[in-house]
Design a protein around this motif. Structure first.
Motif, PDB file in Angstrom:
ATOM      1  N   GLN A   1      64.014  43.999  79.898  1.00 53.83           N
ATOM      2  CA  GLN A   1      65.177  43.234  80.352  1.00 53.83           C
ATOM      3  C   GLN A   1      65.644  43.695  81.736  1.00 53.83           C
TER       4      GLN A   1
ATOM      5  N   ASP B   1      65.643  41.857  85.510  1.00 51.16           N
ATOM      6  CA  ASP B   1      66.805  41.807  86.412  1.00 51.16           C
ATOM      7  C   ASP B   1      66.455  42.332  87.802  1.00 51.16           C
TER       8      ASP B   1
ATOM      9  N   ASP C   1      64.094  39.947  89.694  1.00 52.31           N
ATOM     10  CA  ASP C   1      64.835  38.756  90.101  1.00 52.31           C
ATOM     11  C   ASP C   1      65.757  39.062  91.285  1.00 52.31           C
TER      12      ASP C   1
ATOM     13  N   LEU D   1      60.351  37.467  83.561  1.00 52.76           N
ATOM     14  CA  LEU D   1      61.378  36.783  82.764  1.00 52.76           C
ATOM     15  C   LEU D   1      60.787  36.248  81.461  1.00 52.76           C
TER      16      LEU D   1
ATOM     17  N   ARG E   1      63.267  35.339  78.348  1.00 57.30           N
ATOM     18  CA  ARG E   1      64.301  34.540  79.015  1.00 57.30           C
ATOM     19  C   ARG E   1      63.665  33.265  79.576  1.00 57.30           C
TER      20      ARG E   1
ATOM     21  N   GLU F   1      64.528  29.999  79.751  1.00 57.03           N
ATOM     22  CA  GLU F   1      65.256  29.058  80.606  1.00 57.03           C
ATOM     23  C   GLU F   1      65.321  29.562  82.045  1.00 57.03           C
ATOM     24  N   GLU F   2      65.603  30.849  82.217  1.00 54.18           N
ATOM     25  CA  GLU F   2      65.626  31.419  83.570  1.00 54.18           C
ATOM     26  C   GLU F   2      64.239  31.341  84.208  1.00 54.18           C
TER      27      GLU F   2
END
Length: 117
Positions: free
Chosen positions: A66, A70, A73, A93, A98, A100-101
């Motif tokens: 996770q 981050d 990104d 991601l 994740r 959708e991201e």
């Protein structure tokens, strides 16, 4: 580096030496030491995307997917024209679950003719 007064090294020399040392930490699975040193690189030059990518890899190999997502990104946000870092961010991601991201990131470099779905 030698303390020869006649030899002047650019400030980036030490920075990239740190970067190479972090790669050695990564290869020897010393993730905590690598993260500490790459943070020093990011503090020195916060606009270098390469540092964020390497920190993301260290975090992912250390088990924190996770936070890895981050970090990569955040690096992607530094250069919106870089397809490689965008693809790396999307991949990380997805690994972090994740979806959708990830879909939003990959759609930055895809053409939509009609419905993007």
């Amino acid at each position: 580096f030698p303390n020869d007064a006649a030899t002047v090294h650019p400030p980036s020399t030490l920075l990239w030496a740190w970067y190479l040392r972090v790669i050695l930490y990564e290869q020897s699975s010393q993730h905590a030491q690598g993260i500490a040193l790459i943070n020093k690189c990011i503090e020195h030059t916060p606009t270098a995307v390469d540092f964020y990518e390497l920190k993301s890899r260290l975090l992912e190999k250390g088990g924190d997917v996770q936070q890895s997502a981050d970090v990569i990104d955040a690096g992607r946000d530094l250069d919106h024209q870089d397809r490689y870092i965008n693809n790396q961010a999307t991949r990380t991601l997805l690994r972090a679950g994740r979806m959708e991201e990830a879909r939003k990131r990959i759609s930055l470099f895809t053409r939509h003719e009609g419905n993007p779905e």
